[in-house]
Every structure is written in C-alpha cells, then in structure tokens.
Design an enzyme around this catalytic site. Structure first.
Site, short mmCIF file in Angstrom:
data_model
loop_
_atom_site.label_atom_id
_atom_site.label_comp_id
_atom_site.label_asym_id
_atom_site.label_seq_id
_atom_site.Cartn_x
_atom_site.Cartn_y
_atom_site.Cartn_z
N ASP A 262 6.73 0.33 2.16
CA ASP A 262 6.28 0.79 0.82
C ASP A 262 6.09 -0.38 -0.06
O ASP A 262 5.13 -0.36 -1.15
CB ASP A 262 7.08 1.81 0.27
CG ASP A 262 6.55 2.17 -0.99
OD1 ASP A 262 5.42 3.01 -1.46
OD2 ASP A 262 7.14 2.05 -2.06
N LEU A 343 5.13 5.22 -7.75
CA LEU A 343 3.71 5.10 -8.24
C LEU A 343 3.20 3.71 -7.92
O LEU A 343 2.07 3.48 -8.31
CB LEU A 343 3.87 5.05 -9.74
CG LEU A 343 4.24 6.13 -10.53
CD1 LEU A 343 4.41 5.89 -11.91
CD2 LEU A 343 3.47 7.31 -10.46
N ARG A 344 3.65 3.12 -6.75
CA ARG A 344 2.86 1.94 -6.25
C ARG A 344 1.65 2.25 -5.76
O ARG A 344 0.81 1.46 -5.81
CB ARG A 344 3.70 1.30 -5.16
CG ARG A 344 5.14 0.66 -5.69
CD ARG A 344 5.71 -0.24 -4.76
NE ARG A 344 7.04 -0.81 -5.07
CZ ARG A 344 8.08 -0.54 -4.98
NH1 ARG A 344 8.37 0.76 -3.77
NH2 ARG A 344 9.33 -1.02 -5.40
N GLY A 345 1.41 3.49 -5.10
CA GLY A 345 0.20 3.65 -4.30
C GLY A 345 -0.93 3.91 -5.56
O GLY A 345 -2.10 3.45 -5.31
N VAL A 348 -1.73 0.30 -6.96
CA VAL A 348 -2.43 -0.68 -5.84
C VAL A 348 -3.85 -0.15 -5.79
O VAL A 348 -4.78 -0.98 -5.63
CB VAL A 348 -1.68 -0.72 -4.49
CG1 VAL A 348 -2.43 -1.63 -3.59
CG2 VAL A 348 -0.38 -1.29 -4.81
#
Length: 414
Positions: A262, A343-345, A348
């Site tokens: 992830d 919230l990385r998705g 990015v």
C-alpha cells in the site's frame, strides 16, 4: 612487502604474548598459537585489501559511457511505461511497484527511463546532489554556505540511478556516523549511504519482495517524507532524500505484505508478450542493440529527444493543472466503494490524473485522464489478506464506470 612485515610482527607478538593470551578466560587453552597467528594474518591481509584504494576510475567512466537500451524502443508494457513517466513528471506520486513474469524486461525498462531524463544542476562535489536553488533539496553543508552567501560551483549531471542490492545493511542504505571522530574532534563525520546518492534521482530495488521488511520500511519512509535522518549515540544527521522508489519482483518468489504494498504509489503488472509478431520485433530489436549499441541508440535518438522534451514540458505545466471538485468527490467515492483503507488511494489518483493531463499537454483534468490512471493507483490496495492475489484491475474499472456513469456510453459503443 607490507604484508610480510605484518607477518613478522605477528610472529614476534605471538612469541611474546602467547602466555598472556592463554591466561585470558576468553581464549580456550586448546587453540594452538599457530592457529591464532593464521587468523590474525588473514585479518591483516583482509584489512589491507579493504583499505587499498581503487586502481583507477576507468571502470566507472566506461560504465557511465556504456549505451543504454532506448526507452522508446521498448515494445509493449504500456502500463509500466506510463507509470514510470508519470512518476518522473511528479516524483511525489510515491513510486512504482512492478510485478510480473521473469524475462519481461522490467529492469531494462527502468534503466532506460533513467537514461532518458534530462540532466540536472547540482552543487559540485556535494555527496547529496544538492540543488543550487531549492533549499528543500540542499544538504546541510550547502545550506550553511547559502546562508552565509558563499558562492557555489554548479555542474550538470545525469539523473542518478542507484541500485539497492538485496544484501545491503541499514547502515549502507541510510549512511553511518563516525562516532570516534565525533568524540575526539567534535565534528559530525557522516558517511553518506545509498539514500544520499539517490537524492533527486531514482532508487531501484530488484526483487523487492525478497528484501527485509524493515529496509523496505526505511525506503518508503524516506521516499514519502523526502528526508533521511541518521541517529547514532546521541548524534543526529539529516539530509534530503527525495527520489522515485521503483521496485520489481516476480510473484512466484513471494508477495509483499499488503501494508508495504500500500505504501507504493502505483503498481504495474507485466505479462509475457503472446503476439508472435511483437515477440519477433522484441528479439530483432534486442539483437540489433547487442550487435551495435551506439548505432541502435542513434536510430532512436530523435524519438527519445521528443519524449524527453514532452516530459520537460509536462513537469513545467503540472503546477497549473486543475481538477474539478466534483471529480475529486467521485474519485473518493470510488475508493470508498472499493473499501480502500486510508487515503493514499485518493491522493495518488488525484496526483496521477493531474500528471497525465500535463503529459497530454492540458491544464485541466478530464474523466478519461482519471480512467487512464485509476487502476494503477488502486488495484494493489484491494488485497487485505496476504494470501490473496492482487486484483487485475477489472473490479476497479467496473466501479469507476458506475460512479462516473459511463455504463450507458459503453453499451452504446458496443
């Protein structure tokens, strides 16, 4: 000659101190003196070899001048090539993980993108590739010189491409501090590691799925923050470490843990080419390059220059690219529907869509831009169980079409 002197000195010491050595509780009495001498002589020989300076820089210069397979001559692997270009346009995307079959050109493609990039301005003789103008990309020494308004000698170098071997230690990666020199002379004697050399460049880890997890954590933390901090015995050194982290691996040899996977901004899957015509083209290109590397590179120089200029224009355009608020909401809705943790998705996907729009020469993101990058940014974040396989991307695209209401359009096209 020096080795012989050490050996003679060892014989004298052995004859003088053998009684004292055998009186020590740390040395068993059963060890003969000659065996101790052999071990000592081997140690002295190994130390002398390790401390001997390299003969010349001819090997390094030849390696730097060695032709690299052109990026534009890579046949297929469009997903991987696009992800590499986007990470170069916006290094804050978080890097790229390439997983695929062996012998599919993963390493060749990654080295090719590094050779394609334009040269950068650095402060001469600085071990951190410090920027002469950006304080966030300056090492501690250069920053002090700038604050004291000292002049800096600037030179142009190729974007650094650093390989991380699997057997590297944490000290080799992060750097080390000479504690003895710090205590005796009162100065911070820092030996830069691979993270310092990779600053403002690319850090490549082949077979990253076989690397120790704690080293992967160190790499990902530095790539995310842009800084590397080394602390030893109360002494701390901090330097910039802003690089694009690229990992590759074969899923047959093991998967990365979901928590580590992830942390990579994007993931590309590489598959063996099945079309016979394209396989023949790949073989012919590779044969031509191996036969005459310089001539092959020259044949693709015009196309390489065009792509290089396109990347430079995209980097300059990126700060002005805008993304509509409604599109941001829908991207977050896709992530929520897919049950993506954290919230990385979201971050990015937004950054990648803006980078792709800049790559296309536009200053506004469209739905097609999002659709082009959303699988690269999300598919590796759906795996919750370490025993599960990474999604192919079909599930992500299905939810994307539903949220952006593209189902009717697809049916009409069919």
């Amino acid at each position: 000659m020096i080795y012989s002197l050490f050996l003679l000195l060892g014989l004298e010491l052995c004859s003088c101190f053998t009684p004292l050595v055998f009186q020590s509780p740390l040395v068993p009495r059963s060890i003969p003196p000659l065996r101790l001498l052999r071990h000592a002589s081997r140690f002295l020989h190994a130390t002398a070899v390790a401390e001997s300076p390299p003969p010349t820089n001819v090997v390094a210069e030849e390696k730097a001048q060695r032709p690299v397979y052109p990026f534009v001559a890579i046949v297929g692997q469009e997903e991987m090539k696009l992800a590499l270009i986007l990470n170069v346009i916006d290094p804050k995307l978080g890097g790229l993980m390439c997983m695929g079959d062996r012998g599919t050109g993963k390493t060749t493609t990654i080295r090719a993108i590094a050779d394609l990039l334009p040269q950068i301005d650095v402060v001469a003789t600085d071990p951190f590739n410090s920027s002469p103008s950006d304080p966030d990309l300056m090492g501690p020494e250069v920053r002090d010189r700038v604050e004291h308004e000292e002049s800096l000698k600037v030179t142009k170098v190729k974007v650094p491409m650093v390989d991380l071997p699997l057997g590297a230690t944490e000290d080799r990666v992060c750097g080390t501090i000479d504690i003895e020199k710090a205590l005796t002379e009162g100065v911070k004697a820092f030996e830069p590691g691979l993270l310092a050399k990779a600053n403002r460049g690319l850090l490549y880890v082949d077979e990253v799925n076989l690397l120790d997890d704690h080293l992967v954590d160190v790499l990902l933390d530095s790539a995310a923050s842009g800084w590397n901090t080394v602390e030893r015995e109360g002494i701390s050194v901090r330097h910039p470490a802003r690089f694009v982290l690229i990992g590759s691996g074969n899923p047959e040899e093991g998967e990365l843990r979901p928590q580590l996977l992830d942390r990579f901004g994007m993931m590309a899957e590489i598959h063996t080419e099945r079309d016979p015509e394209r396989r023949v083209q790949i073989v012919e290109f590779r044969t031509a390059f191996d036969t005459s590397p310089k001539e092959f590179v020259k044949q693709h120089s015009a196309e390489s220059n065009n792509l290089r200029e396109r990347i430079i224009r995209a980097q300059a355009l990126l700060p002005t690219v805008k993304m509509d608020h409604d599109m941001r909401v829908r991207v977050s809705q896709v992530c929520s529907t897919l049950n993506v943790d954290g919230l990385r998705g979201d971050i990015v996907t937004n950054r990648a869509a803006r980078a792709y729009a800049a790559y296309q020469g536009r200053d506004e993101v469209t739905v097609d831009d999002i659709g082009r990058v959303i699988t690269l940014a999300l598919k590796h974040r759906l795996r919750k169980d370490p025993l599960q396989q990474v999604e192919s991307g079909d599930k992500v695209m299905k939810v994307f079409r539903e949220v952006f209401e593209l189902e009717e359009q697809d049916e009409d096209e069919d």
